[in-house]
Design an enzyme around this catalytic site. Sequence first.
Site, mmCIF file in Angstrom:
data_model
loop_
_atom_site.group_PDB
_atom_site.id
_atom_site.type_symbol
_atom_site.label_atom_id
_atom_site.label_comp_id
_atom_site.label_asym_id
_atom_site.label_seq_id
_atom_site.Cartn_x
_atom_site.Cartn_y
_atom_site.Cartn_z
ATOM 1 N N ASP A 1 8.809 -6.117 8.120
ATOM 2 C CA ASP A 1 8.211 -4.799 7.858
ATOM 3 C C ASP A 1 9.198 -3.945 7.070
ATOM 4 O OD1 ASP A 1 6.130 -2.978 7.973
ATOM 5 O OD2 ASP A 1 6.815 -2.063 9.839
ATOM 6 N N GLU A 2 8.701 -2.890 6.479
ATOM 7 C CA GLU A 2 9.515 -1.998 5.631
ATOM 8 C C GLU A 2 10.213 -2.809 4.539
ATOM 9 O OE1 GLU A 2 8.993 1.078 6.102
ATOM 10 O OE2 GLU A 2 8.407 1.254 8.199
ATOM 11 N N ALA A 3 9.490 -3.762 3.982
ATOM 12 C CA ALA A 3 10.076 -4.702 3.026
ATOM 13 C C ALA A 3 10.443 -4.040 1.698
ATOM 14 C CB ALA A 3 9.110 -5.861 2.778
ATOM 15 N N GLN A 4 9.926 -2.838 1.470
ATOM 16 C CA GLN A 4 10.314 -2.132 0.236
ATOM 17 C C GLN A 4 11.822 -1.868 0.196
ATOM 18 O OE1 GLN A 4 8.471 -0.725 2.645
ATOM 19 N NE2 GLN A 4 9.378 1.246 3.223
ATOM 20 N N SER B 1 2.129 -1.210 9.222
ATOM 21 C CA SER B 1 2.807 -1.600 10.453
ATOM 22 C C SER B 1 1.794 -1.938 11.539
ATOM 23 C CB SER B 1 3.747 -0.488 10.919
ATOM 24 O OG SER B 1 4.744 -0.264 9.937
ATOM 25 N N ASP C 1 1.117 5.474 5.308
ATOM 26 C CA ASP C 1 -0.087 5.809 6.091
ATOM 27 C C ASP C 1 -1.257 4.882 5.841
ATOM 28 O OD1 ASP C 1 1.288 7.968 7.044
ATOM 29 O OD2 ASP C 1 0.357 9.411 5.688
ATOM 30 N N CYS C 2 -1.038 3.716 5.216
ATOM 31 C CA CYS C 2 -2.186 2.848 4.947
ATOM 32 C C CYS C 2 -2.359 1.810 6.051
ATOM 33 C CB CYS C 2 -2.076 2.183 3.580
ATOM 34 S SG CYS C 2 -0.875 0.853 3.532
ATOM 35 N N GLY C 3 -1.536 1.876 7.090
ATOM 36 C CA GLY C 3 -1.746 0.998 8.237
ATOM 37 C C GLY C 3 -1.004 -0.325 8.174
ATOM 38 N N GLY D 1 0.830 -1.199 0.000
ATOM 39 C CA GLY D 1 0.000 0.000 0.000
ATOM 40 C C GLY D 1 0.859 1.241 0.000
#
Length: 229
Positions: free
Chosen positions: A86-89, A16, A12-14, A9
């Site tokens: 998380d933060e997989a980008q 985490s 700010d799309c939630g 997403g």
Amino acid sequence: MPELVFFSGTMDCGKSTLALQIEHNRSARGLQGMIYSRNDRAGRGKLSSRLGLVTEAVEAGQDLDFYAHVVGHLSSGGRVDYVIADEAQFLTAEQVDQLARVVDDLALDVFAFGITTDFRSKLFPGSQRLVELADRIEVLQVEALCWCGARATHNARTVDGRMVVEGAQVVVGDVVGDAAGDGAERPQAEVGYEVLCRRHHRRRQTSATARAAALSPDVLPVDAAGPHS
Ligand SMILES: [Zn+2]
């Protein structure tokens, strides 16, 4: 069947918040997760949400081998029932391949969370590889909104309130130098991020420039009708 799931997403799309929710639900059932994050807003070795929740995480730097790390934990007597990244980008393509190997060879679910595209609307390398490899992609439906009220689907980088489309893919916080990419060295440009609808991303209209335009007399030039005599 274990799965590699990519929750994607905008900012700010939630994402985490959902990662923390999955962690909570599974640990409440007695399962143990291996939690990874990178460059989290709460600092190294943390996974936090904008709503203020935070948990400990392994900092997944550029050199971390996910597969070797999980195998190392298991072979030293540790328990891993599932993996959250998380933060997989920000991950490299190789690291996403390692996550796929965790699913296939260790039979663990892997939940990866990441922003799909960067401020130039190009896929992040980690997100690109996840789109290529994931068993399932979930586009998060917690709606982030553009300043105009439309659904925000794009991420913008701003320097002193103005949207920029040049520069390094990852910039966090204030930078010194040519942040705007126009050849001008600025001592302390304020770098920020804002979610926009596609129309306003294409027009490079941020909330700040929209507000300035609304207040500016240039919108209706006083001499637009020509000189009166
Ligand atoms: Zn908009």
